[in-house]
Design a protein around this motif. Sequence first.
Motif, PDB file in Angstrom:
ATOM      1  N   ALA A  36     -40.955 -69.521  37.423  1.00  0.00           N
ATOM      2  CA  ALA A  36     -40.749 -69.382  38.872  1.00  0.00           C
ATOM      3  C   ALA A  36     -40.181 -67.999  39.150  1.00  0.00           C
ATOM      4  CB  ALA A  36     -39.812 -70.469  39.390  1.00  0.00           C
ATOM      5  N   SER A  38     -41.458 -64.517  41.187  1.00  0.00           N
ATOM      6  CA  SER A  38     -42.511 -64.036  42.086  1.00  0.00           C
ATOM      7  C   SER A  38     -43.119 -62.707  41.666  1.00  0.00           C
ATOM      8  CB  SER A  38     -41.960 -63.913  43.510  1.00  0.00           C
ATOM      9  OG  SER A  38     -40.936 -62.931  43.565  1.00  0.00           O
ATOM     10  N   ALA A  76     -45.524 -68.404  48.420  1.00  0.00           N
ATOM     11  CA  ALA A  76     -44.729 -69.546  47.965  1.00  0.00           C
ATOM     12  C   ALA A  76     -45.489 -70.850  48.189  1.00  0.00           C
ATOM     13  CB  ALA A  76     -43.392 -69.580  48.700  1.00  0.00           C
ATOM     14  N   PHE A  79     -47.814 -71.238  45.338  1.00  0.00           N
ATOM     15  CA  PHE A  79     -47.027 -71.583  44.154  1.00  0.00           C
ATOM     16  C   PHE A  79     -46.688 -73.075  44.170  1.00  0.00           C
ATOM     17  CE2 PHE A  79     -42.999 -72.194  41.916  1.00  0.00           C
ATOM     18  CZ  PHE A  79     -43.289 -71.614  40.695  1.00  0.00           C
ATOM     19  N   TYR A 106     -39.471 -69.770  45.584  1.00  0.00           N
ATOM     20  CA  TYR A 106     -40.448 -70.501  44.778  1.00  0.00           C
ATOM     21  C   TYR A 106     -39.857 -71.819  44.277  1.00  0.00           C
ATOM     22  CZ  TYR A 106     -43.952 -66.765  44.600  1.00  0.00           C
ATOM     23  OH  TYR A 106     -44.928 -65.859  44.927  1.00  0.00           O
TER      24      TYR A 106
END
Length: 306
Positions: A36, A38, A76, A79, A106
């Motif tokens: 996690a 970014s 996000a 994700f 995230y």
Amino acid sequence: MSSAKTLIVITGPTAVGKTALCLDIARHFDIPIINADSRQIYKELKIGTASPTDEQLAQVKHYHVGTLSLNDYYSASLFEQQTMEILEREFQTSDYALMAGGSMMYIDAVCNGIDDIPTVDDVTRETLKRRLATEGLEVLVEELRQLDPEYYKIVDKQNPRRVVHGLEICLMTGKTYTSFRKREKKQRPFRIVKIGLNREREELYNRINQRVDQMMANGLLDEARALYPMRQMNALNTVGYKEMFAYIDGTWTLDEAVERIKGNTRRYARKQLTWYKKDEQIRWFHPNEKDQIISYISQDYEQQNI
């Protein structure tokens, strides 16, 4: 998915020591690591993001490391969607899954869900990208004020990505971006155990300084030079790269740029810790307390299955 399934979330400030601990946790439970972060998701950003090494990637399977190019659109929301699909697969063969990283948005997207905001179409995205380059951020900020005054009041007006995304939704849907931001927590079909890692401030700051020095020794400047033509991309508006770009531009000496990286990284670590303090579900440990962490995870699982 059974309620017995458990997502272990390991987070903490940058340079605290998440990577080494997570490798041990993943090996103990024989599970992969869902990353996690970014920035580590971009294959071009290895040194400046302290991405897992090839050796570490060979030890344990990782998701979301070096899987995208800087030109790829990501968010996000994507994700969350992709990680939920990964969890569904992983929970078919294991009672545990492990997600680790320091990107607060995230982690929050997977734990709590984010709003079902429409995916921006390619035409709208390219149009706004072109307008940002030709008209500048101030013009787009003013347009956002007119189309969605409520979002305008809270958005970071210096952040092109946030401003542009709000405008994209307004122009594509004919509705305000605010109307899609309901902030309702989603129920997940698994339990979540959150573990935070932290160190004494002086210890953490020393690790940050040492890691920046190691990045420079590993070739951060050369990596930044290769990325310099793409320096306007949002993914490169990141500690480490933006300071190196300033050195390349002649704004600072190399020593000044390195010191700025250290200072800005320390500032980012404080920002992360401030965010984490809002989450009362996080149980805090020192990264060296591996046995206590494994015991805590296992005991929590057993208590839920009595």
